[in-house]
Structures are given as C-alpha cells and as structure tokens.
Design a protein around this motif. Structure first.
Motif, PDB file in Angstrom:
ATOM      1  N   THR B  40      36.610  44.646  41.880  1.00  0.00           N
ATOM      2  CA  THR B  40      37.586  45.499  41.614  1.00  0.00           C
ATOM      3  C   THR B  40      37.005  46.480  40.294  1.00  0.00           C
ATOM      4  O   THR B  40      35.982  45.685  39.670  1.00  0.00           O
ATOM      5  N   PHE B  41      37.478  47.457  40.219  1.00  0.00           N
ATOM      6  CA  PHE B  41      36.737  48.541  39.068  1.00  0.00           C
ATOM      7  C   PHE B  41      37.887  48.914  38.343  1.00  0.00           C
ATOM      8  O   PHE B  41      37.926  49.903  37.776  1.00  0.00           O
ATOM      9  N   GLY B  42      39.075  48.035  38.222  1.00  0.00           N
ATOM     10  CA  GLY B  42      40.196  48.443  37.397  1.00  0.00           C
ATOM     11  C   GLY B  42      41.248  49.209  38.106  1.00  0.00           C
ATOM     12  O   GLY B  42      41.142  49.356  39.580  1.00  0.00           O
ATOM     13  N   ASP B  43      42.454  49.639  37.445  1.00  0.00           N
ATOM     14  CA  ASP B  43      43.522  50.287  38.119  1.00  0.00           C
ATOM     15  C   ASP B  43      44.021  49.541  39.270  1.00  0.00           C
ATOM     16  O   ASP B  43      44.744  50.121  40.002  1.00  0.00           O
ATOM     17  N   LEU B 247      28.680  29.852  32.729  1.00  0.00           N
ATOM     18  CA  LEU B 247      29.808  30.412  33.163  1.00  0.00           C
ATOM     19  C   LEU B 247      30.561  31.549  32.531  1.00  0.00           C
ATOM     20  O   LEU B 247      30.829  32.520  32.709  1.00  0.00           O
ATOM     21  N   VAL B 248      30.519  31.093  31.057  1.00  0.00           N
ATOM     22  CA  VAL B 248      31.320  31.878  29.923  1.00  0.00           C
ATOM     23  C   VAL B 248      30.467  33.042  29.877  1.00  0.00           C
ATOM     24  O   VAL B 248      30.917  34.354  29.520  1.00  0.00           O
ATOM     25  N   LYS B 249      28.987  32.897  30.067  1.00  0.00           N
ATOM     26  CA  LYS B 249      28.010  33.853  29.534  1.00  0.00           C
ATOM     27  C   LYS B 249      28.323  35.073  31.026  1.00  0.00           C
ATOM     28  O   LYS B 249      28.201  36.305  30.535  1.00  0.00           O
ATOM     29  N   GLN B 254      28.882  39.201  30.344  1.00  0.00           N
ATOM     30  CA  GLN B 254      28.287  40.232  31.367  1.00  0.00           C
ATOM     31  C   GLN B 254      29.513  40.770  31.945  1.00  0.00           C
ATOM     32  O   GLN B 254      29.490  41.827  32.648  1.00  0.00           O
ATOM     33  N   PHE B 255      30.691  40.266  31.824  1.00  0.00           N
ATOM     34  CA  PHE B 255      31.910  40.610  32.488  1.00  0.00           C
ATOM     35  C   PHE B 255      31.976  40.899  33.963  1.00  0.00           C
ATOM     36  O   PHE B 255      32.413  41.846  34.573  1.00  0.00           O
ATOM     37  N   ASP B 256      31.125  40.041  34.711  1.00  0.00           N
ATOM     38  CA  ASP B 256      30.937  39.802  36.078  1.00  0.00           C
ATOM     39  C   ASP B 256      32.044  39.038  36.676  1.00  0.00           C
ATOM     40  O   ASP B 256      31.810  37.892  36.982  1.00  0.00           O
ATOM     41  N   ALA B 260      31.475  35.315  38.385  1.00  0.00           N
ATOM     42  CA  ALA B 260      32.165  34.200  37.608  1.00  0.00           C
ATOM     43  C   ALA B 260      33.144  33.554  38.385  1.00  0.00           C
ATOM     44  O   ALA B 260      33.121  32.161  38.375  1.00  0.00           O
ATOM     45  N   ALA B 261      34.091  34.114  38.828  1.00  0.00           N
ATOM     46  CA  ALA B 261      35.302  33.450  40.103  1.00  0.00           C
ATOM     47  C   ALA B 261      34.593  32.505  40.943  1.00  0.00           C
ATOM     48  O   ALA B 261      35.199  31.434  41.003  1.00  0.00           O
TER      49      ALA B 261
END
Lengths: 355, 288
Positions: B40-43, B247-249, B254-256, B260-261
């Motif tokens: 997802t790229f938002g929206d 995982l938190v990193k 990195q907001f990946d 992460a999921a």
C-alpha cells in the motif's frame, strides 16, 4: 524377630507426642495399635521405622539397639494410608524398586516380583502405571512393595482407611495370610475397634500419646484395665454413668437404683464409673428385664437389620445398639434393658474393679 | 416427540466477549495479515503481492541472523533458569518463619516493570560507574557491554536470569509443596538417597509444573523486547538484536509495513509451533 521400645519419649517443641512408652512386639500375629486420630499411632510407627528419633529412650530390634540407625540401614517396610507408588514407573518396576535398591539381580527380581504379584492378584496389571489402577489395586501395589522386601519389621499405617467398604473387607481378610510368618514382626495401626478384633493378635490401645494397655486383642477388649482403654476400644462409644454402691444397691440417681447383683456385690461401698457397651443396652421387651433405664430418645439410626438409638440418661448421652428395627420417635421416653452381667466398674482413678 | 426450543437470545450473552476479542485480537491480526499480502502507498489503495513477502523474509539473511540470536538466547536462558530454579526451590525451607521471607525475596524481581529492569542493569553494568561493571574490571577482566558483543550477551543473559528465575522457583516450589510427606518417608524406607528421591519422586511430580514453567519462559524469552532494548538497544552492532527488536526496527524504523507484517506472522507461527510440539511431547501418556 522382636521389636522393643524402652521408655521411648517423643517431644516436638513444647508438646509431648509420645509419653514414656515401653512395648515388646513379637513376630507371629498382628500387633495392632488402636487409637483415634492424633492418639500417636503414626508417630509411634515413625519411631519404630526410624523416620523419627525418640527424644529419650531406646528402640531395640532383634537384640540390637537400633535407636540411632538410619532408616535405610534397617530392614523395614511400611504401607501408608495414602496409596504411595512411583507414579511414572510400571507396577512391575514399582514392586521391584526395593529389590533394585538392595542390589538384587535380573532373574531373581523377575521371580520375586512375579511371586508377590501373584499373591496380590496384580499379575495382569504389571505393565500398567499406578495412575491407571483402581484405589484397591494401587494399595495392593504398595503392599506388594512392602512384601517383596522380606523386611523383618512391617508397618501398616491404616492401609485400608482410604478404600471403600467392599475392598476393605476383601483386603482385610487377605492381610494376615500375606504378612504373618516368615519371622516378620507386623505392626498395624487402625482407628476402628472392629478392625482390631477381626485381625486378632495383640493390641495396644493408645490415648493422647500413651499406651493404655497392651495384650491379646480379645482380652483387652473383654477386660480393659481402665476406663480410657474401654473408651478407645468401643465403637459406638461405651456408655458411661456415675453410680454409687451403697449396701446391696447400685444407685444411679434418686429415682433409679438396682440390686447390686452377684458381681457388683463384692465392691466396697463408694462411687464408681459404670461402663457398658452399646450392644448390651437394648430396647426393653414387653416384660422389662431385671434392670432397665428410661431415657429421652435423641437420635435413631435404623439400618436394614440393626437399630442404633441415642438417648439421654442423667445428663449423658447413651447409645443402644440392637438387632431388628425399633422405630422410636425422637423426643419420646423409652425404656432400655441393661445387661448387668456385662457391666464394667471403674474406680475413681479410672482403674477397672470388676469385669 | 419433543420439540426443541431455540433461544436466540443466548447470543446476547456471548456478544461482549465476541466484541472484545474482535477488537483486541482478530481485527489487529487480520490487519497484519492484510499488510503481509498487499502493498500500500496510503489512501487505502492496495496491490496484491501474494506470498512474495514471506519468500523474501524466509530467505533474508538478516532474518536468519535475528532468529539465530533469538534461538541461542532462549536456549541459554532455559538451560540456566530451569535447573537453577528447581535447585533454589529444593533448597527453600518447606515450613517455618523463613518461608514467607524466601517467597517475598523471590517475588521481588517479578514485580519490577520491565523497562526499569533494563535501566537498572544498564546503570549496574556500566564500566565507569556501575557496581557490576567496575567490579568485573577491577578483577582484571576487560568488560564493556556497550562495545563487546560477548559482554553484551553476558549482561543480557545475567539480567534475564535475575529477572525470571524466580518464576521457575515459585512454580517449582508450589509443585514441591504439593508432594505429601508420606512420599518422602516411603522413599527413605525404600532406602532411596537424595538423588533417587529427586529422580523418582520429586521430578515426576514436578513434570506438569515444569512443563508450564518451560512454556512460559520459552514464550516470554522468545518475545523479549523491553529489557535488551533499554539495556543495549540491540547492540553493539546487531549483537543483541533479537527478533522483536529487529521487527520494531523494520516496522517503525524503516516503516516497511509489508515485510514487518510477514515477519511478525512467521514469528508468531514459530512460537505457536514450538509450544504445541513441546506441550504434546511432555503430556504424552499423561491422560489417565
């Protein structure tokens, strides 16, 4: 083999659990310790086993002083009220465990375990674990462990108390056959007078950490040497009354008195405690017997063939136990015959005068 | 013939629980599942990615390294804490005035908030001012947990042992107290020594309690985050970067969110699988 307690005392902190006790227990026939809970039966057994050390006195076994000898160096077997087995070992391994500790080798282990398992009817269960057995079979496994060991001293601490009635009767019949002989001294603790009588042998009655009497079980029952012993050895509890012997009469109260009769006639005048077992007090027939008392009915317990009636007499509760059904109404007055020839007379100090 | 009354109102009784579980477990979990399969790229625009994330994650060296560290850490603390916990429980008095003193002392570490534990050990172990750090250096060993990976591991393990051995002690102690005295007497009469008593009576009787203790310690240590995060921040380098820290990193640093999921679901599955296998093995033959 003979077990001898010489002036054994056990104190824990400020409390005395066993008062100065001397006893000689011999092989052949059961040696029964009879007493209520907390009378000291288990403590006495633990002293005999060597699990506890006496505060004073000595314990001799087979002519040797074993007072300070560690349990594992004595040849003792014990069965507890709870069914105690190794939970994760098979019945075979459980029975074999004392042999393995003693260093008995392969073939002999199988043979001895097989023999004992056969005696105790455990052969089909040998591969199972204790948790998969009924309570009776679990206790049989524990008994087998005690039996396989060939111990000179076998201590059975209320082994039947946690079994249900039918199993208890069955195992009680077997126990003497299993353990008697082979030079074993067997000690059996119970809180039930009936059990003591059924097992026979010798009996020591215990009350609050004291042995009140020791002798042949039937003799102790028939002629208890004091009031305590009579009380311990009676279930339902023995009936008690204060009486005064005056001339040819026994006076219970202002209204009630009896002729002293043959046996009581020899007593010197004075105050006595009369004891009579419940089955010698029966509901009065149409023609009342020679001696009868009247009391107010408190409780009636009627089973299929027996009536147990509690009634009040001169401020004390008496119990009558008799065959047949006697449907009294609670609160009514009723007459009961007393079998005078069965009365026990105790002096002021509790000693038996005439039986 | 009897007719069965169907009372639909029964659902009302279940509703509060259904809502609670939905909001605190099912919906968050499904959101994570969503993120792991879609980009997802938002929206609220999503692109289907399939199992690509999982494949990447399972082949990622970074994940392997973190998983390896995690397994090593959990193994080490289990090997230390379980026998140590049982040993302490065996040594504790079974009756008398010292029982409550021992119990309170044992419970103390469990009452301290996790980040406080981390902060405490951080200060305690500092080579310049900490009691532990200075003592170790004073006896001639070069010790600095912010620079040496070995020192960092040593400190992290020591902290966890201090923090959590008590849990094993308390569980094992409760288990030991439930064994009737008669068992010990029977063992003595059989001629069993201290070792045989432990091996044949105490250990079998402790089996269930220890199973629970090991499961709890496995799950907790496998999910460990707060204490090493406060103590070492995952360093030096990546030396103490365990799975949850990594995982938190990935997720927050990195907001990946996608990787992460996927990572968190793999993580979750590992814990579930290990617990299930372990429990099944321990409880085999226990049903009576």
């Amino acid at each position: 083999m003979t077990l001898e307690l010489r002036n054994v005392v056990k104190r824990v902190g400020l409390e005395t659990h066993i008062h100065d006790t001397s006893l000689t227990l011999k092989e052949g026939g059961f040696n029964i310790l009879l007493g209520t809970t907390l009378s000291g039966k288990t403590t006495l057994m633990q002293l005999m086993a060597g699990l506890e050390r006496p505060t004073a006195g000595q314990i001799w076994f087979n002519g040797a002083d074993v007072t300070g000898v560690a349990v594992r160096k004595r040849n003792v077997a014990m069965v507890h009220q709870q069914f105690i087995n190794y939970p994760h070992l098979s019945v075979f391994e459980n029975i074999a465990s004392p042999l393995r500790v003693a260093g008995v080798r392969g073939g002999e282990v199988t043979e001895r375990v097989g023999k004992v398992a056969d005696l105790l009817k455990l052969t089909p269960m040998l591969t199972r674990r204790p948790g998969e057995l009924s309570g009776g079979q679990q206790q049989r496994t524990a008994l087998a462990r005690a039996l396989v060991k060939d111990a000179g001293l076998v201590l059975l601490d209320e082994p039947l108390a946690n079994l249900d009635f039918k199993l208890r009767e069955e195992l009680r019949d077997e126990l003497p056959k299993l353990f008697e002989g082979h030079g074993r001294t067997v000690v059996y603790a119970t809180s039930e007078p009936v059990e003591a009588l059924l097992l026979g042998g010798h009996c020591a009655t215990l009350h609050e950490g004291r042995v009140t009497q020791f002798g042949e079980t039937a003799k102790v029952y028939r002629a208890p040497q004091d009031l305590r012993t009579a009380q311990v050895f009676s279930d339902p509890p023995i009936n008690i009354a204060e009486i005064i012997k005056r001339g040819g009469k026994l006076v219970l109260s202002d209204e009630v008195s009896w002729p002293a009769g043959e046996r009581a006639a020899a007593l010197p005048d004075g105050t006595y405690t009369l004891g009579i077992r419940p089955h010698h007090v029966s509901p009065a027939a149409h023609e009342p017997g020679e001696v009868s008392v009247e009391g107010r009915v408190l409780v009636t317990e009627l089973s299929g063939s027996e009536s147990v009636i509690h009634f009040e007499l001169g401020g004390r509760t008496w119990v009558s136990q008799s065959h047949g059904i006697h449907p009294f109404r609670v609160g009514d007055a009723a007459r009961f015959d007393v079998a005078m020839e069965q009365c026990l007379y105790f002096g002021q100090d509790g000693e038996l005068f005439a039986a | 013939m009897s007719t069965k009354t169907v009372n639909q109102r029964a659902w009302l009784f279940v509703l509060p629980v259904v809502l609670l579980v939905a909001f605190n477990a099912v919906i968050p979990l499904m959101t994570v599942v969503n993120y792991s399969f879609q980009e997802t790229f938002g929206d609220n625009v999503f692109f289907w990615e399939g199992t690509k994330r999982y494949e990447q994650e399972l082949h990622s060296e970074r994940f392997h390294a973190a998983l390896g560290r995690q397994l090593a850490f959990t193994s080490i603390i289990l090997v230390i804490e379980v026998p140590l916990g049982v040993a302490i429980a065996l040594a504790m008095p079974k009756r008398g005035p010292w029982v409550s003193v021992c119990l309170v002392l044992m419970a103390l570490p469990l009452l301290i908030p996790w980040n406080v534990v981390g902060a405490m050990w951080n200060i305690f172990a500092l080579p310049e001012i900490g009691l532990l750090g200075r003592t170790i250096n004073a006896i001639g060993i070069d010790y600095n947990f912010t620079q040496s990976p070995v020192a960092a591991w040593f400190t992290t393990v020591l902290m966890d042992v201090w923090h959590w051995t008590s849990l094993v002690v308390l569980l094992a102690y409760a288990g030991l107290c439930s064994i009737p005295d008669a068992y010990y007497q029977a063992a003595k009469i059989d001629g069993a020594g201290a070792w045989a008593t432990f091996r044949y009576i105490q250990l079998p009787k402790l089996k269930r309690v220890l199973t629970i203790a090991i499961l709890l310690r496995f799950m907790d240590s496998f999910m460990i985050y707060t204490e090493p995060f406060v103590l070492t921040g995952g360093g030096p380098g990546n030396a103490t970067t365990f799975l949850s820290i990594d995982l938190v990193k990935v997720a927050l640093g990195q907001f990946d969110l996608g990787p992460a999921a996927a990572m968190s679901l793999i993580y979750f599955m590992i814990i579930l699988a290990v617990c299930w296998v372990f429990y099944t093995l321990m409880m085999r033959g226990e049903e009576q």
